[in-house]
Scaffold this motif. Structure first.
Motif, PDB file in Angstrom:
ATOM      1  N   ARG A 167       0.436  40.638  18.870  1.00 51.56           N
ATOM      2  CA  ARG A 167      -0.029  39.490  19.418  1.00 51.56           C
ATOM      3  C   ARG A 167       0.577  38.330  18.442  1.00 51.56           C
ATOM      4  O   ARG A 167       0.743  38.329  17.332  1.00 51.56           O
ATOM      5  CB  ARG A 167      -1.323  39.218  19.661  1.00 51.56           C
ATOM      6  CG  ARG A 167      -2.173  39.130  18.599  1.00 51.56           C
ATOM      7  CD  ARG A 167      -3.706  39.099  18.996  1.00 51.56           C
ATOM      8  NE  ARG A 167      -4.050  37.739  19.127  1.00 51.56           N
ATOM      9  CZ  ARG A 167      -5.050  37.309  20.071  1.00 51.56           C
ATOM     10  NH1 ARG A 167      -5.870  38.368  20.560  1.00 51.56           N
ATOM     11  NH2 ARG A 167      -5.342  36.122  20.582  1.00 51.56           N
ATOM     12  N   SER A 186       0.285  38.596  23.884  1.00 50.81           N
ATOM     13  CA  SER A 186       0.034  40.060  23.519  1.00 50.81           C
ATOM     14  C   SER A 186       0.847  40.966  24.366  1.00 50.81           C
ATOM     15  O   SER A 186       0.861  40.991  25.302  1.00 50.81           O
ATOM     16  CB  SER A 186      -1.560  40.424  23.557  1.00 50.81           C
ATOM     17  OG  SER A 186      -1.736  41.804  23.052  1.00 50.81           O
ATOM     18  N   SER A 204      -1.375  38.864  28.314  1.00 52.92           N
ATOM     19  CA  SER A 204      -1.169  40.129  27.927  1.00 52.92           C
ATOM     20  C   SER A 204      -0.316  40.878  28.620  1.00 52.92           C
ATOM     21  O   SER A 204      -0.224  40.928  29.912  1.00 52.92           O
ATOM     22  CB  SER A 204      -2.499  40.840  27.802  1.00 52.92           C
ATOM     23  OG  SER A 204      -3.350  40.294  26.915  1.00 52.92           O
TER      24      SER A 204
END
Length: 226
Positions: free
Chosen positions: A71, A62, A184
Motif C-alpha cells: 500500500r 492497496s 484496494s
C-alpha cells in the motif's frame, strides 16, 4: 474557457449536439476515480471545484497479489489529490458550464454522418438536422462517426478480452467502513477485483474479468439481482 475574460479573449459561438435527452442523468454510467492531474485539467474547464465538493477524496491505494499486499499514499498533483464521484455529476457540471459560457446544448441529437471540406465540416444527425460549421470536435464515443471521417484506417471498437463490472452498494446497517478513501485492488491470475470504502456513502466496487465478450443485452445498467 475558464477564468475571468479579458479584453483579448475571443468568444467563439459553440453548439453542443448531445445524444442524451435532458432527463437521462440517471443513465449516465456509474462512477469514476480520477487523478489529481485530471482534476487539474477539469479546473481549466471551470468544473473542478464543483466536483471536489461532491463525492469522496481517495488518498491511499492497496494492491494484493498472491496473498501479498502493498500500500502507498496517492501523491497529489500540485496539491490536488485523487477523487471519486458519480459520472452523472461530471456530465451535469460540464453541461452547466457550457451554458454559463454561452454555448447552446441541443439534446436528442445523434451524429450519423460527417462531411468535411477545406471550408469546414457538415454534421448530419438522426433527427434530420444538417449543420455546417468551421470546426467540428467529436466526443461521440468509441464508435465515433467524427473519428471515422478524419482518420484513415480502422476506427471501430475492438474487444480486448476483458469485461468490467461496476457496482455500488448503499451500505450495511451498523457497518462502518474500515478506512474511507482507501482504494484496494485484489489480483488473481487474469482477473482483478477493486473496492473503495465510501465513508458513509456505501461501497464502490468493480471487477475486471478476462472472458468472452458479453452479448449486447448484457451491456449497460442492470438490477443487482441480474
Amino acid at each position: 474557457m475558464a477564468g475571468p475574460r479579458t479584453a483579448t479573449d475571443r468568444v467563439v459561438p459553440a453548439t453542443v449536439y448531445e445524444r442524451r435527452e435532458p432527463d437521462s442523468a440517471g443513465e449516465d454510467g456509474a462512477y469514476l476515480t480520477v487523478s489529481g492531474q485530471a482534476l487539474a485539467d477539469l479546473d481549466t474547464l471551470g468544473v473542478g471545484v464543483t466536483l471536489r465538493a461532491t463525492g469522496l477524496p481517495v488518498h491511499t491505494i492497496s494492491v494484493t497479489t498472491d496473498g501479498r499486499s502493498r500500500r502507498a499514499p496517492l501523491t497529489p498533483v500540485d496539491g490536488i489529490g485523487h477523487h471519486n464521484f458519480w459520472r452523472r455529476d461530471l456530465i451535469g457540471a460540464l453541461h452547466r458550464q457550457c451554458r454559463e459560457l454561452g454555448a447552446t446544448i441541443v439534446h436528442g441529437a445523434t451524429a450519423t454522418a460527417v462531411d468535411t471540406s477545406p471550408d469546414g465540416a457538415r454534421l448530419h444527425t438522426a433527427d434530420g438536422r444538417v449543420v455546417d460549421s468551421d470546426v467540428l470536435v467529436g466526443c461521440d464515443g468509441m464508435s465515433s462517426i467524427v473519428r471515422g471521417e478524419i482518420i484513415v484506417g480502422p476506427t471501430g471498437a475492438v474487444y480486448d478480452d476483458q469485461v468490467v463490472l461496476y457496482a455500488h452498494h448503499t451500505g450495511i446497517p451498523g457497518h462502518t467502513d474500515p478506512e474511507p478513501g482507501l482504494l484496494s485492488f485484489f489480483r488473481h491470475a487474469e482477473h482483478t477485483f477493486g473496492i473503495l470504502d465510501g465513508g458513509g456513502t456505501g461501497t464502490f466496487w468493480f471487477a475486471r474479468l478476462t472472458r468472452p465478450a458479453l452479448p449486447p443485452a448484457g451491456v449497460g445498467l442492470h438490477p443487482s439481482q441480474d
